[in-house]
Design a protein around this motif. Structure first.
Motif, PDB file in Angstrom:
ATOM      1  N   GLU A 159     147.189 -41.322  -9.335  1.00  9.51           N
ATOM      2  CA  GLU A 159     148.025 -40.487  -8.481  1.00  9.51           C
ATOM      3  C   GLU A 159     147.782 -39.017  -8.779  1.00  9.51           C
ATOM      4  OE1 GLU A 159     151.991 -41.625  -9.271  1.00  9.51           O
ATOM      5  OE2 GLU A 159     151.773 -43.663  -8.461  1.00  9.51           O
ATOM      6  N   LYS A 160     147.979 -38.182  -7.770  1.00  8.64           N
ATOM      7  CA  LYS A 160     147.861 -36.745  -7.950  1.00  8.64           C
ATOM      8  C   LYS A 160     149.122 -36.245  -8.652  1.00  8.64           C
ATOM      9  CE  LYS A 160     146.968 -32.408  -5.480  1.00  8.64           C
ATOM     10  NZ  LYS A 160     145.856 -32.044  -6.382  1.00  8.64           N
ATOM     11  N   THR A 161     148.948 -35.655  -9.819  1.00 13.42           N
ATOM     12  CA  THR A 161     150.065 -35.134 -10.602  1.00 13.42           C
ATOM     13  C   THR A 161     149.733 -33.703 -11.004  1.00 13.42           C
ATOM     14  OG1 THR A 161     149.087 -35.961 -12.664  1.00 13.42           O
ATOM     15  CG2 THR A 161     150.613 -37.432 -11.503  1.00 13.42           C
ATOM     16  N   GLU A 162     150.479 -33.174 -11.959  1.00  9.10           N
ATOM     17  CA  GLU A 162     150.141 -31.857 -12.491  1.00  9.10           C
ATOM     18  C   GLU A 162     148.759 -31.917 -13.133  1.00  9.10           C
ATOM     19  OE1 GLU A 162     151.845 -28.631 -15.769  1.00  9.10           O
ATOM     20  OE2 GLU A 162     153.044 -30.375 -15.177  1.00  9.10           O
ATOM     21  N   SER A 165     148.367 -39.437 -17.697  1.00  9.42           N
ATOM     22  CA  SER A 165     148.410 -39.582 -16.246  1.00  9.42           C
ATOM     23  C   SER A 165     147.795 -40.904 -15.806  1.00  9.42           C
ATOM     24  CB  SER A 165     147.673 -38.410 -15.576  1.00  9.42           C
ATOM     25  OG  SER A 165     148.324 -37.194 -15.835  1.00  9.42           O
ATOM     26  N   ARG A 204     150.241 -43.759 -16.496  1.00  6.61           N
ATOM     27  CA  ARG A 204     151.322 -43.815 -15.499  1.00  6.61           C
ATOM     28  C   ARG A 204     150.819 -44.413 -14.193  1.00  6.61           C
ATOM     29  NH1 ARG A 204     152.725 -38.782 -17.852  1.00  6.61           N
ATOM     30  NH2 ARG A 204     151.574 -37.661 -16.242  1.00  6.61           N
ATOM     31  N   SER A 205     149.587 -44.053 -13.818  1.00  6.54           N
ATOM     32  CA  SER A 205     149.030 -44.574 -12.572  1.00  6.54           C
ATOM     33  C   SER A 205     148.821 -46.078 -12.635  1.00  6.54           C
ATOM     34  CB  SER A 205     147.694 -43.881 -12.270  1.00  6.54           C
ATOM     35  OG  SER A 205     147.898 -42.511 -11.995  1.00  6.54           O
ATOM     36  N   GLU A 210     157.901 -35.036 -21.302  1.00  7.38           N
ATOM     37  CA  GLU A 210     157.135 -35.167 -20.062  1.00  7.38           C
ATOM     38  C   GLU A 210     156.667 -36.598 -19.816  1.00  7.38           C
ATOM     39  OE1 GLU A 210     154.010 -32.337 -20.512  1.00  7.38           O
ATOM     40  OE2 GLU A 210     155.263 -30.615 -19.936  1.00  7.38           O
TER      41      GLU A 210
END
Length: 395
Positions: free
Chosen positions: A258-261, A272, A275-276, A374
């Motif tokens: 996914e597109k994140t920070e 990241s 999480r994806s 975070e």
């Protein structure tokens, strides 16, 4: 935030040469870490020489603390006490017969007493990890040691701003990592740090603010994310995207995550990805990070603790910690990116001991705490001298 340095419509050209700077305008906040980024010939070094009055603009103003720089001798002495410059080639900055005399030169010219000079030199050499080098001739030092001696000479003036022209040039990767850790330590103590570099990896993960230059003009002044995620800006400056950001962009474009920070480190990219793929660490045993203040803990106590915890990884951050590890023959698993690597080990259930100077201990707790907030993970951070988590425990 308080504005410390301002550049107002700066123009400059060397004799019989095209303009090196044309209409440069931006400001720097007190306590910031700033990277001037651009290819060779972009105007980075010329701009740095404007900061403490080595060069005077042909048009425009440089302001320090809201006051325009004045270029008479008396005013420049005061400016250079507040704004220290470390040149790319340390040999041009080291001129005295011994390290002590080199570092003492500035305090001597400030009119300090012999006792004050001795204390200042000792403090400055300790800050850069060169205690015991007082009688060494500068030409006998390694490249990294010369760089540290030059920094010590600048620190002896107790500047508010430290400026570095290509600080990691001529250093091997380990030496470059050591130097950047030193700059972080100085910044945590309150010093504003400005560097010039064409190393996009360094600028992206280190700086708070990036000034992107090309052909004497500012293409953009903003956060590293603003600069390095803008492919048009990067192309205009003849640079490339940082590797971790390029991998992230490719994974997002392939819908593999996914597109994140935008991640600034391998740790953030790994988080990241997890999480994806819906693989939270909840329910899994995580490792512990034990932080040791080498300024307040004896070598014998550290060695005894390591002997009692043979399964722990060990990392050292900062010159004094690495010097202790070398002196006591402590085997190190991590010598750069130590905090992130300790977190990555904790995520797979491994515990680590992190050796660090006292001034960096709060930074370690903050950094791990930020990651935990975070990511949603809870990694225990404890001090070496206690079996209970610190009051500042992460998570």
């Amino acid at each position: 935030m308080t504005t410390l340095l301002e550049f107002d419509d700066i123009h400059y050209a060397y004799p019989n040469c095209p303009a090196s700077l044309s209409g440069v305008t931006f400001s720097i906040e007190k306590g910031a870490r700033v990277a001037l980024v651009g290819p060779n010939g972009a105007g980075k070094t010329t701009l740095l020489l404007m900061c403490n009055g080595v060069l005077e603009p042909s048009k425009g103003r440089v302001l320090l603390g809201g006051e325009p720089l004045r270029y008479d001798s008396r005013s420049l002495r005061e400016v250079r006490r507040k704004v220290g410059l470390v040149f790319q080639n340390s040999d041009t900055q080291l001129f005295a017969p011994t390290v002590y005399q080199d570092v003492a030169f500035g305090p001597l010219n400030l009119g300090m007493t012999p006792g004050e000079i001795q204390a200042t030199v000792a403090r400055s050499l300790a800050a850069v990890g060169l205690t015991g080098y007082e009688k060494r001739p500068p030409h006998q030092l390694s490249g990294g040691e010369k760089k540290r001696a030059a920094i010590a000479g600048t620190l002896a003036m107790e500047p508010e701003v430290l400026i570095f022209d290509e600080p990691t040039s001529s250093l091997d990767p380990a030496g470059a990592a050591d130097l950047m850790e030193l700059l972080d330590e100085l910044n945590i103590r309150g010093t504003t740090i400005i560097i010039s570099t064409h190393d996009v990896e360094l600028a992206y993960h280190w700086a708070d603010q990036v000034i992107l230059l090309n052909r004497g003009t500012v293409l953009h002044a903003g956060s590293p994310e603003e600069v390095f995620t803008n492919t048009a800006l990067i192309a205009a400056a003849n640079l490339r995207m940082p590797a971790v950001l390029e991998v992230y962009t490719e994974l997002v474009s392939r819908q593999m995550m996914e597109k994140t920070e935008s991640p600034k480190s391998v740790l953030q990219l790994v988080s990241s990805l997890e999480r994806s793929f819906s693989k939270p660490h909840a329910g899994r045993a995580l490792g512990t990070i034990t932080v040791c203040d080498v300024d307040a803990t004896g070598a014998g106590e550290i060695l005894a603790w390591i002997a009692d915890h043979p399964s722990y990884r060990c990392g050292a951050m900062g010159t004094r910690a690495k010097n202790l590890a070398e002196r006591e023959s402590i085997s190190l698993d991590f010598t750069y990116g130590v905090i992130d690597k300790s977190i990555l080990r904790a995520l797979v259930g491994e515990s680590s001991l992190l050796l660090t100077p006292g001034s960096m201990v709060p930074h370690v707790f903050r950094r791990v705490g930020t990651y935990c907030r975070e990511s949603g993970n809870t990694i225990a951070v404890v001090s070496l001298d206690t079996t209970n988590p610190s009051p500042d425990q992460a998570g």
